[in-house]
Design a protein around this motif. Sequence first.
Motif, mmCIF file in Angstrom:
data_model
loop_
_atom_site.group_PDB
_atom_site.id
_atom_site.type_symbol
_atom_site.label_atom_id
_atom_site.label_comp_id
_atom_site.label_asym_id
_atom_site.label_seq_id
_atom_site.Cartn_x
_atom_site.Cartn_y
_atom_site.Cartn_z
ATOM 1 N N SER A 191 -28.246 -93.511 43.336
ATOM 2 C CA SER A 191 -27.422 -93.134 44.486
ATOM 3 C C SER A 191 -26.367 -92.127 44.033
ATOM 4 C CB SER A 191 -26.708 -94.356 45.060
ATOM 5 O OG SER A 191 -27.646 -95.298 45.469
ATOM 6 N N VAL A 193 -22.969 -90.263 43.811
ATOM 7 C CA VAL A 193 -21.580 -90.648 44.105
ATOM 8 C C VAL A 193 -20.664 -89.520 43.654
ATOM 9 C CG1 VAL A 193 -19.706 -92.206 43.383
ATOM 10 C CG2 VAL A 193 -21.979 -93.129 43.822
ATOM 11 N N GLN A 209 -9.238 -100.665 43.956
ATOM 12 C CA GLN A 209 -9.911 -101.538 44.912
ATOM 13 C C GLN A 209 -9.493 -102.962 44.571
ATOM 14 O OE1 GLN A 209 -14.174 -100.833 44.674
ATOM 15 N NE2 GLN A 209 -13.918 -98.622 44.967
ATOM 16 N N SER A 218 -7.906 -96.063 39.251
ATOM 17 C CA SER A 218 -8.916 -95.062 38.884
ATOM 18 C C SER A 218 -8.917 -93.931 39.906
ATOM 19 C CB SER A 218 -10.291 -95.726 38.788
ATOM 20 O OG SER A 218 -11.227 -94.802 38.299
ATOM 21 N N ALA A 221 -13.586 -92.624 44.645
ATOM 22 C CA ALA A 221 -15.042 -92.471 44.544
ATOM 23 C C ALA A 221 -15.692 -92.843 45.861
ATOM 24 C CB ALA A 221 -15.595 -93.352 43.427
ATOM 25 N N GLY A 222 -16.886 -92.291 46.090
ATOM 26 C CA GLY A 222 -17.625 -92.654 47.301
ATOM 27 C C GLY A 222 -19.054 -92.145 47.260
ATOM 28 N N PHE A 223 -19.939 -92.874 47.944
ATOM 29 C CA PHE A 223 -21.355 -92.502 47.988
ATOM 30 C C PHE A 223 -21.577 -91.310 48.910
ATOM 31 C CE2 PHE A 223 -21.499 -96.962 46.751
ATOM 32 C CZ PHE A 223 -22.408 -96.923 45.700
ATOM 33 N N GLU A 237 -14.580 -88.261 51.691
ATOM 34 C CA GLU A 237 -14.094 -89.492 51.048
ATOM 35 C C GLU A 237 -12.574 -89.474 50.893
ATOM 36 O OE1 GLU A 237 -15.310 -92.437 50.135
ATOM 37 O OE2 GLU A 237 -17.333 -92.037 50.838
ATOM 38 N N GLU A 241 -10.360 -92.236 52.696
ATOM 39 C CA GLU A 241 -9.714 -93.285 51.897
ATOM 40 C C GLU A 241 -8.209 -93.128 51.801
ATOM 41 O OE1 GLU A 241 -11.793 -93.941 48.205
ATOM 42 O OE2 GLU A 241 -13.581 -94.626 49.262
ATOM 43 N N TRP A 257 -24.035 -94.251 36.137
ATOM 44 C CA TRP A 257 -23.166 -95.432 36.120
ATOM 45 C C TRP A 257 -23.997 -96.629 36.567
ATOM 46 C CZ3 TRP A 257 -18.986 -96.371 33.667
ATOM 47 C CH2 TRP A 257 -18.110 -97.405 34.051
ATOM 48 N N PHE A 259 -23.340 -99.768 37.241
ATOM 49 C CA PHE A 259 -22.762 -100.894 37.988
ATOM 50 C C PHE A 259 -22.451 -100.503 39.428
ATOM 51 C CE2 PHE A 259 -21.082 -100.751 33.622
ATOM 52 C CZ PHE A 259 -21.879 -101.747 33.084
ATOM 53 N N SER A 263 -25.912 -95.553 39.949
ATOM 54 C CA SER A 263 -25.238 -94.467 40.655
ATOM 55 C C SER A 263 -25.264 -93.227 39.771
ATOM 56 C CB SER A 263 -23.772 -94.808 40.935
ATOM 57 O OG SER A 263 -23.668 -95.840 41.865
ATOM 58 N N MET A 265 -22.916 -90.420 39.098
ATOM 59 C CA MET A 265 -21.521 -90.067 39.375
ATOM 60 C C MET A 265 -21.295 -88.585 39.068
ATOM 61 S SD MET A 265 -20.086 -93.240 39.788
ATOM 62 C CE MET A 265 -18.375 -92.899 39.583
ATOM 63 N N GLU A 285 -10.910 -100.193 52.338
ATOM 64 C CA GLU A 285 -11.577 -99.714 51.112
ATOM 65 C C GLU A 285 -10.722 -99.935 49.870
ATOM 66 O OE1 GLU A 285 -14.341 -97.525 50.511
ATOM 67 O OE2 GLU A 285 -15.106 -97.409 52.563
ATOM 68 N N ALA A 326 -14.182 -91.353 34.888
ATOM 69 C CA ALA A 326 -12.830 -91.288 35.463
ATOM 70 C C ALA A 326 -11.806 -91.001 34.359
ATOM 71 C CB ALA A 326 -12.506 -92.603 36.161
HETATM 72 N N1 LIG Z 1 -15.851 -95.270 36.954
HETATM 73 C C1 LIG Z 1 -14.878 -95.506 37.815
HETATM 74 O O1 LIG Z 1 -13.695 -95.404 37.484
HETATM 75 C C2 LIG Z 1 -15.202 -95.843 39.202
HETATM 76 C C3 LIG Z 1 -16.506 -95.991 39.570
HETATM 77 N N2 LIG Z 1 -16.819 -96.295 40.864
HETATM 78 C C4 LIG Z 1 -18.259 -96.406 41.212
HETATM 79 O O2 LIG Z 1 -18.490 -95.459 42.261
HETATM 80 C C5 LIG Z 1 -19.450 -95.979 43.164
HETATM 81 C C6 LIG Z 1 -18.975 -95.800 44.591
HETATM 82 O O3 LIG Z 1 -17.634 -96.194 44.782
HETATM 83 P P1 LIG Z 1 -17.128 -96.924 46.109
HETATM 84 O O4 LIG Z 1 -15.684 -96.611 46.219
HETATM 85 O O5 LIG Z 1 -17.532 -98.347 46.049
HETATM 86 O O6 LIG Z 1 -17.968 -96.207 47.282
HETATM 87 P P2 LIG Z 1 -17.578 -95.939 48.848
HETATM 88 O O7 LIG Z 1 -16.165 -95.478 48.941
HETATM 89 O O8 LIG Z 1 -18.651 -95.066 49.408
HETATM 90 O O9 LIG Z 1 -17.588 -97.359 49.536
HETATM 91 C C7 LIG Z 1 -18.582 -98.335 49.350
HETATM 92 C C8 LIG Z 1 -19.301 -98.611 50.652
HETATM 93 O O10 LIG Z 1 -20.160 -97.537 50.968
HETATM 94 C C9 LIG Z 1 -21.338 -97.989 51.611
HETATM 95 N N3 LIG Z 1 -22.492 -97.338 50.961
HETATM 96 C C10 LIG Z 1 -23.041 -96.169 51.335
HETATM 97 N N4 LIG Z 1 -24.065 -95.808 50.563
HETATM 98 C C11 LIG Z 1 -24.192 -96.768 49.629
HETATM 99 C C12 LIG Z 1 -25.061 -96.956 48.518
HETATM 100 N N5 LIG Z 1 -26.035 -96.076 48.216
HETATM 101 N N6 LIG Z 1 -24.880 -98.046 47.723
HETATM 102 C C13 LIG Z 1 -23.906 -98.939 48.008
HETATM 103 N N7 LIG Z 1 -23.050 -98.807 49.044
HETATM 104 C C14 LIG Z 1 -23.173 -97.735 49.858
HETATM 105 C C15 LIG Z 1 -21.298 -99.520 51.571
HETATM 106 O O11 LIG Z 1 -20.912 -99.948 52.852
HETATM 107 C C16 LIG Z 1 -20.210 -99.829 50.576
HETATM 108 O O12 LIG Z 1 -19.486 -100.998 50.897
HETATM 109 C C17 LIG Z 1 -19.695 -97.416 42.735
HETATM 110 O O13 LIG Z 1 -20.932 -97.407 42.020
HETATM 111 C C18 LIG Z 1 -18.577 -97.760 41.794
HETATM 112 O O14 LIG Z 1 -19.018 -98.650 40.794
HETATM 113 C C19 LIG Z 1 -15.864 -96.407 41.787
HETATM 114 C C20 LIG Z 1 -14.522 -96.265 41.472
HETATM 115 C C21 LIG Z 1 -14.097 -95.991 40.143
#
Ligand SMILES: NC(=O)C1=CN([C@@H]2O[C@H](COP(=O)(O)OP(=O)(O)OC[C@H]3O[C@@H](n4cnc5c(N)ncnc54)[C@H](O)[C@@H]3O)[C@@H](O)[C@H]2O)C=CC1
Length: 344
Positions: A191, A193, A209, A218, A221-223, A237, A241, A257, A259, A263, A265, A285, A326
């Motif tokens: 996916s 991101v 979060q 951090s 982020a967003g999909f 995003e 957010e 990534w 987890f 993803s 990223m 969010e 990040a």
């Molecule tokens: N390395 C880092 O510092 C960070 C990594 N991340 C990663 O970034 C990714 C996305 O971050 P979020 O803020 O959670 O995303 P986000 O802001 O898009 O919100 C998540 C929501 O998006 C929807 N969504 C849409 N497409 C999706 C898909 N393919 N898989 C899962 N949900 C989907 C779901 O409703 C979910 O609850 C995650 O994998 C997370 O682990 C997020 C923040 C920091």
Amino acid sequence: MLRCLRVLPARVTRNFSRWCSNYVARMRFINRLKEDEGACLTALESGDVFLYHTLAPLLRKTQQGVFQLPLLPFKDLEGILNRLGKDGSMVKDSVLITCTEQNRALFCLDVGELDQQAVEKECGGNFVDLRKAFFTLRGEEAPLVARGQALLRWHQGNGFCSASGKPTTRNQAGSQRVCHSNGLVYYPKMSPVIITLVSDGKRCLLARQASFPRGMFSALAGFCDMGETLEETLRREVAEEVGLEVVSVRYSGSQHWPFPQSSFMVACHATVSPGNTQVDVDHEELEEARWFTLEEIRAALKLRTPPRNPRDQPPTIWVPPSYAIAHKLIREWVDDQEHPYDGK
Ligand SMILES: NC(=O)C1=CN([C@@H]2O[C@H](COP(=O)(O)OP(=O)(O)OC[C@H]3O[C@@H](n4cnc5c(N)ncnc54)[C@H](O)[C@@H]3O)[C@@H](O)[C@H]2O)C=CC1
Ligand SMILES: [Mg+2]
């Protein structure tokens, strides 16, 4: 890369071209293994395999206390499986991961149907949770365990065609699955991101979060939504957010990534205009988002991550550790603040 090479001494460029031709040969070899079933089986028989048990990778601790990913030659693994009462041909279920610089093909296999402790005893290691393995391993090994788990997970979840409901079969490399009833070909999925560090020129915006460990902030982020460009995802995003409008975007790098699932990223720096910095957090969010000064970020980067004492009052602010993209974004932002680009 070519621009860098012009200023490098001849010795370095000679080494680079040798490395480069080896790299090209390796990439073509890996590509052939995905297409040629016989060549892939031969490469497996002379290659190495690392193991998972129900998606947890096997690690071994050296006498120096360093964790490593044990690589088992095909024949050794066949012997281990035979001793555990399994048909050694199960090794042929291994999935191709890469080819090492020493030109040995590298595969991985999930032995979840065997007794976990018996395998651990035979192999002299322990199966550990991916998150722990990813954070413990050094250098190249962390991305390898992440890639292996992602591919094995994908195979485990795609045994049936979503159109016909019939079983799918994999190729020898494990780079695709096919439904023979309708010819549909399935490839491993990630996916996309966007992850972005927003700056107003003097401060950067970090968020947390509710699910993050205590004190950790951090980048946002967003999909990606279907049909969006990365720039559109980033702008949307940030608007969704934290209620800000981005005026410029600069690509930084990317990272797989693992987890909670795979993803891809894509990391970018973004700016908002200094007159448009009022944060309006979407609390569905994010628990919190706020601007940080250069001094606050420098202090956060000095901390060991995760901190030893997460229950401290008040919680110390810390940022993701160095293997997270990040962290790279945050370090680059600090560098940019300390050594602003003068346009020359
Ligand atoms: N390395 C880092 O510092 C960070 C990594 N991340 C990663 O970034 C990714 C996305 O971050 P979020 O803020 O959670 O995303 P986000 O802001 O898009 O919100 C998540 C929501 O998006 C929807 N969504 C849409 N497409 C999706 C898909 N393919 N898989 C899962 N949900 C989907 C779901 O409703 C979910 O609850 C995650 O994998 C997370 O682990 C997020 C923040 C920091
Ligand atoms: Mg998000």
